[in-house]
Design an enzyme around this catalytic site. Structure first.
Site, PDB file in Angstrom:
ATOM      1  N   HIS A 154       0.952  -1.255  -0.135  1.00  0.00           N
ATOM      2  CA  HIS A 154      -0.096   0.030   0.069  1.00  0.00           C
ATOM      3  C   HIS A 154       0.867   1.312   0.021  1.00  0.00           C
ATOM      4  O   HIS A 154       2.000   1.024   0.497  1.00  0.00           O
ATOM      5  CB  HIS A 154      -0.904   0.076   1.517  1.00  0.00           C
ATOM      6  CG  HIS A 154      -2.029  -0.849   1.179  1.00  0.00           C
ATOM      7  ND1 HIS A 154      -2.118  -2.238   1.362  1.00  0.00           N
ATOM      8  CD2 HIS A 154      -3.503  -0.513   0.965  1.00  0.00           C
ATOM      9  CE1 HIS A 154      -3.243  -2.794   1.253  1.00  0.00           C
ATOM     10  NE2 HIS A 154      -3.970  -1.980   0.781  1.00  0.00           N
ATOM     11  N   LYS A 158      -0.533   5.008   4.603  1.00  0.00           N
ATOM     12  CA  LYS A 158      -1.116   3.716   5.450  1.00  0.00           C
ATOM     13  C   LYS A 158      -0.605   3.559   6.808  1.00  0.00           C
ATOM     14  O   LYS A 158       0.380   3.339   6.882  1.00  0.00           O
ATOM     15  CB  LYS A 158      -1.298   2.644   4.415  1.00  0.00           C
ATOM     16  CG  LYS A 158      -2.202   1.568   5.207  1.00  0.00           C
ATOM     17  CD  LYS A 158      -2.594   0.607   4.335  1.00  0.00           C
ATOM     18  CE  LYS A 158      -3.705  -0.425   4.851  1.00  0.00           C
ATOM     19  NZ  LYS A 158      -4.777   0.026   5.417  1.00  0.00           N
TER      20      LYS A 158
END
Ligand code: NAD
Length: 265
Positions: A154, A158
């Site tokens: 990600h 995040k």
């Protein structure tokens, strides 16, 4: 259907505002942000780069719950707990996409779901939910001599790891093998770990750049490897799925539902 967006100035919040405005038969009941946010008082339409809607971003979630038939919440665990209590008190539909929820946070959702229909999913994309169903099936077919490893990547912003989706895939694999995930998982490895025990479900987390969300479930045996992969390239898929979940939940009795319920998978 009137839908309210809590955390409307976040990366997902803005996507959700747009998804509601683009969904036929849906209108925006309002949007909230946390106290101190720069977005408070700004017009919701302008916030997402569209024409003004005459609806300012507010901090009073209770007022938005009163006006809405459903509320979509992609915020943070502490905020989601408050929104779950508001859903229980008002009986409004709540769609929760927040990840990084602890066992106590999830217990709070289960409690609220006794009085409201709540759809909770770590990932609202159709593709990932199909991947979950395929993972459960593959894990049931491929025995313990296939090692299960889940790799995810990600974007650099995040804050939780492994991702809620990776954990959801782990739960699907564990379900396929009829074991409890927390009895077999290895969420990260470092140093002299020893050999890999049979039956373990391992996770590896990568973070960087603007990656929206990549997940691969590997089944690795001696002589062959099966890999199931999903790559999201636009957050809009999560927002569209969440709006679909809100519409699906209309008229449903109180309970805690998943995206697999919504999709009938
Ligand atoms: P973000 O930080 O950009 O947005 C979160 C927003 O919530 C912020 O604007 C913040 O100010 C707001 N907020 C926090 N507390 C609040 C409160 N009490 N009241 C109102 N607003 C509040 O983060 P993001 O990238 O949009 O992700 C949000 C969450 O959604 C994360 O947990 C992320 O992992 C999750 N997510 C889930 C899916 C899915 O499909 N389930 C997809 C993408 C992201």
């Amino acid at each position: 259907m009137k839908i309210g967006i809590v955390g409307c100035a976040g990366r997902m919040g803005k996507m959700l505002v747009n998804a509601v405005l683009d969904a036929e038969g849906c209108t925006l009941a309002g949007g909230t942000e946390r106290q101190g946010s720069d977005a408070l008082g700004r017009d919701l339409g302008e916030l997402v780069g569209r024409d003004p809607l005459g609806v300012p971003v507010e901090s009073d979630a209770e007022a938005v719950f009163r006006r809405a038939g459903a509320i979509i919440d992609f915020t943070a665990p502490a905020a989601t707990r408050i929104h779950a209590e508001l859903a229980a008190r008002s009986g409004r539909i709540l769609v929760v996409g927040t990840t990084g929820m602890s066992a106590e946070d999830e217990a709070c959702l289960r409690e609220a779901a006794k009085r409201a229909a709540i759809v909770y999913a770590p990932n609202f994309s159709v593709g990932v939910n199909l991947l979950m169903a395929l993972t459960e099936r593959a894990a049931a077919i491929l025995a313990d001599d296939y090692d299960i490893e889940i790799v995810e990547m990600h974007h650099r912003h995040k804050v939780d790891a492994p991702s809620g989706t990776a954990l959801g895939l782990g739960r699907a694999a564990a379900l396929g093998r009829a074991v409890a995930l927390d009895g077999v998982w290895c969420k990260s490895r470092d140093g002299h770990t020893g050999a890999r025990p049979a039956g373990q479900i391992g996770f590896a987390t990568l973070r960087g750049g603007d990656v929206v969300g990549d997940h691969t479930v590997m089944f690795a045996a001696e002589g062959e490897r099966v890999e199931l992969t999903h790559k999201a390239s636009n957050r809009a898929v999560f927002a569209k799925g969440a709006v679909r979940a809100a519409r699906w939940a209309k008229g449903k009795p109180p309970g805690l539902y998943s995206m697999r319920d919504v999709l009938g998978l």
